[in-house]
Design a protein around this motif. Sequence first.
Motif, PDB file in Angstrom:
ATOM      1  N   ILE A  83      79.579 124.915 -61.831  1.00 52.31           N
ATOM      2  CA  ILE A  83      78.404 125.044 -60.986  1.00 52.31           C
ATOM      3  C   ILE A  83      78.830 124.683 -59.574  1.00 52.31           C
ATOM      4  N   GLU A  84      78.579 125.600 -58.647  1.00 47.47           N
ATOM      5  CA  GLU A  84      78.982 125.393 -57.257  1.00 47.47           C
ATOM      6  C   GLU A  84      77.735 125.394 -56.382  1.00 47.47           C
ATOM      7  N   ILE A  85      77.619 124.389 -55.522  1.00 47.04           N
ATOM      8  CA  ILE A  85      76.492 124.319 -54.593  1.00 47.04           C
ATOM      9  C   ILE A  85      76.853 125.134 -53.362  1.00 47.04           C
ATOM     10  N   VAL A  86      76.067 126.178 -53.090  1.00 49.32           N
ATOM     11  CA  VAL A  86      76.310 127.028 -51.930  1.00 49.32           C
ATOM     12  C   VAL A  86      75.605 126.448 -50.708  1.00 49.32           C
ATOM     13  N   ARG A  87      74.337 126.029 -50.888  1.00 51.88           N
ATOM     14  CA  ARG A  87      73.514 125.536 -49.796  1.00 51.88           C
ATOM     15  C   ARG A  87      72.585 124.456 -50.320  1.00 51.88           C
ATOM     16  N   ARG A  88      72.383 123.407 -49.538  1.00 53.42           N
ATOM     17  CA  ARG A  88      71.448 122.350 -49.905  1.00 53.42           C
ATOM     18  C   ARG A  88      70.059 122.719 -49.410  1.00 53.42           C
ATOM     19  N   GLY A  89      69.054 122.492 -50.230  1.00 57.98           N
ATOM     20  CA  GLY A  89      67.683 122.794 -49.855  1.00 57.98           C
ATOM     21  C   GLY A  89      66.924 121.552 -49.445  1.00 57.98           C
ATOM     22  N   LYS A  90      65.975 121.733 -48.520  1.00 52.38           N
ATOM     23  CA  LYS A  90      65.148 120.630 -48.056  1.00 52.38           C
ATOM     24  C   LYS A  90      63.743 120.845 -48.612  1.00 52.38           C
ATOM     25  N   VAL A  91      63.398 120.118 -49.668  1.00 50.26           N
ATOM     26  CA  VAL A  91      62.106 120.275 -50.335  1.00 50.26           C
ATOM     27  C   VAL A  91      61.483 118.908 -50.560  1.00 50.26           C
ATOM     28  N   ARG A  92      60.168 118.925 -50.814  1.00 50.17           N
ATOM     29  CA  ARG A  92      59.438 117.686 -51.050  1.00 50.17           C
ATOM     30  C   ARG A  92      58.714 117.726 -52.385  1.00 50.17           C
ATOM     31  N   ARG A  93      59.208 118.513 -53.302  1.00 52.37           N
ATOM     32  CA  ARG A  93      58.600 118.657 -54.617  1.00 52.37           C
ATOM     33  C   ARG A  93      59.672 118.499 -55.690  1.00 52.37           C
ATOM     34  N   ALA A  94      59.253 118.077 -56.874  1.00 52.42           N
ATOM     35  CA  ALA A  94      60.176 117.949 -57.998  1.00 52.42           C
ATOM     36  C   ALA A  94      60.348 119.279 -58.715  1.00 52.42           C
ATOM     37  N   LYS A  95      59.321 120.115 -58.686  1.00 56.36           N
ATOM     38  CA  LYS A  95      59.378 121.437 -59.309  1.00 56.36           C
ATOM     39  C   LYS A  95      58.910 122.455 -58.276  1.00 56.36           C
ATOM     40  N   LEU A  96      59.645 123.539 -58.143  1.00 57.92           N
ATOM     41  CA  LEU A  96      59.327 124.562 -57.139  1.00 57.92           C
ATOM     42  C   LEU A  96      58.739 125.803 -57.795  1.00 57.92           C
ATOM     43  N   TYR A  97      57.805 125.598 -58.712  1.00 58.01           N
ATOM     44  CA  TYR A  97      57.214 126.717 -59.426  1.00 58.01           C
ATOM     45  C   TYR A  97      56.366 127.604 -58.522  1.00 58.01           C
ATOM     46  N   TYR A  98      55.979 127.111 -57.348  1.00 53.88           N
ATOM     47  CA  TYR A  98      55.204 127.925 -56.424  1.00 53.88           C
ATOM     48  C   TYR A  98      56.009 129.108 -55.884  1.00 53.88           C
ATOM     49  N   ALA A 107      60.049 133.563 -50.274  1.00 59.92           N
ATOM     50  CA  ALA A 107      60.581 132.908 -51.465  1.00 59.92           C
ATOM     51  C   ALA A 107      61.841 132.108 -51.164  1.00 59.92           C
ATOM     52  N   ARG A 108      62.128 131.885 -49.888  1.00 58.59           N
ATOM     53  CA  ARG A 108      63.303 131.096 -49.526  1.00 58.59           C
ATOM     54  C   ARG A 108      62.948 129.626 -49.354  1.00 58.59           C
ATOM     55  N   VAL A 109      63.976 128.788 -49.413  1.00 63.84           N
ATOM     56  CA  VAL A 109      63.824 127.348 -49.222  1.00 63.84           C
ATOM     57  C   VAL A 109      64.583 126.980 -47.955  1.00 63.84           C
ATOM     58  N   LYS A 110      63.989 126.091 -47.134  1.00 63.58           N
ATOM     59  CA  LYS A 110      64.659 125.655 -45.912  1.00 63.58           C
ATOM     60  C   LYS A 110      65.965 124.947 -46.258  1.00 63.58           C
ATOM     61  N   GLU A 111      66.959 125.110 -45.374  1.00 59.19           N
ATOM     62  CA  GLU A 111      68.251 124.473 -45.617  1.00 59.19           C
ATOM     63  C   GLU A 111      68.240 123.064 -45.062  1.00 59.19           C
ATOM     64  N   ASP A 112      68.850 122.140 -45.778  1.00 58.81           N
ATOM     65  CA  ASP A 112      68.965 120.758 -45.334  1.00 58.81           C
ATOM     66  C   ASP A 112      70.228 120.654 -44.498  1.00 58.81           C
ATOM     67  N   ILE A 113      70.066 120.619 -43.185  1.00 54.40           N
ATOM     68  CA  ILE A 113      71.197 120.624 -42.267  1.00 54.40           C
ATOM     69  C   ILE A 113      71.945 119.288 -42.326  1.00 54.40           C
TER      70      ILE A 113
END
Length: 117
Positions: A83-98, A107-113
Amino acid sequence: MDIIRTLEKENMKENVPDLKVGDFVRVAVKVREGSRERLQIFEGYIIGMHGRGIRRAIVVRRLSFGIGVERVFPIHSPLVDNIEIVRRGKVRRAKLYYLRDRVGKAARVKEDIKARR
């Protein structure tokens, strides 16, 4: 209980990266086709994680030709090669079912710079 814990420890992988919900990952899965075996890459966002220890699993979602595809990968399974991490996401939820209701750029997630460093 100690016997179960020792058996689980033997089968757990050591090279598992620090995965978080919202990360864009590339999962290499071993696929058997007849007598041959090959690696198949599945890229997408981690929209959920569940389980502890050897039962830990991630739910990865991607859009394929405009249709959402989700797969559950047990992290310590022998079929999951790496498993390789390509990009880190910046989210405030435990599940992103939305993200299931969203299409295209929504449908994109902001990147955690900060995590790049």
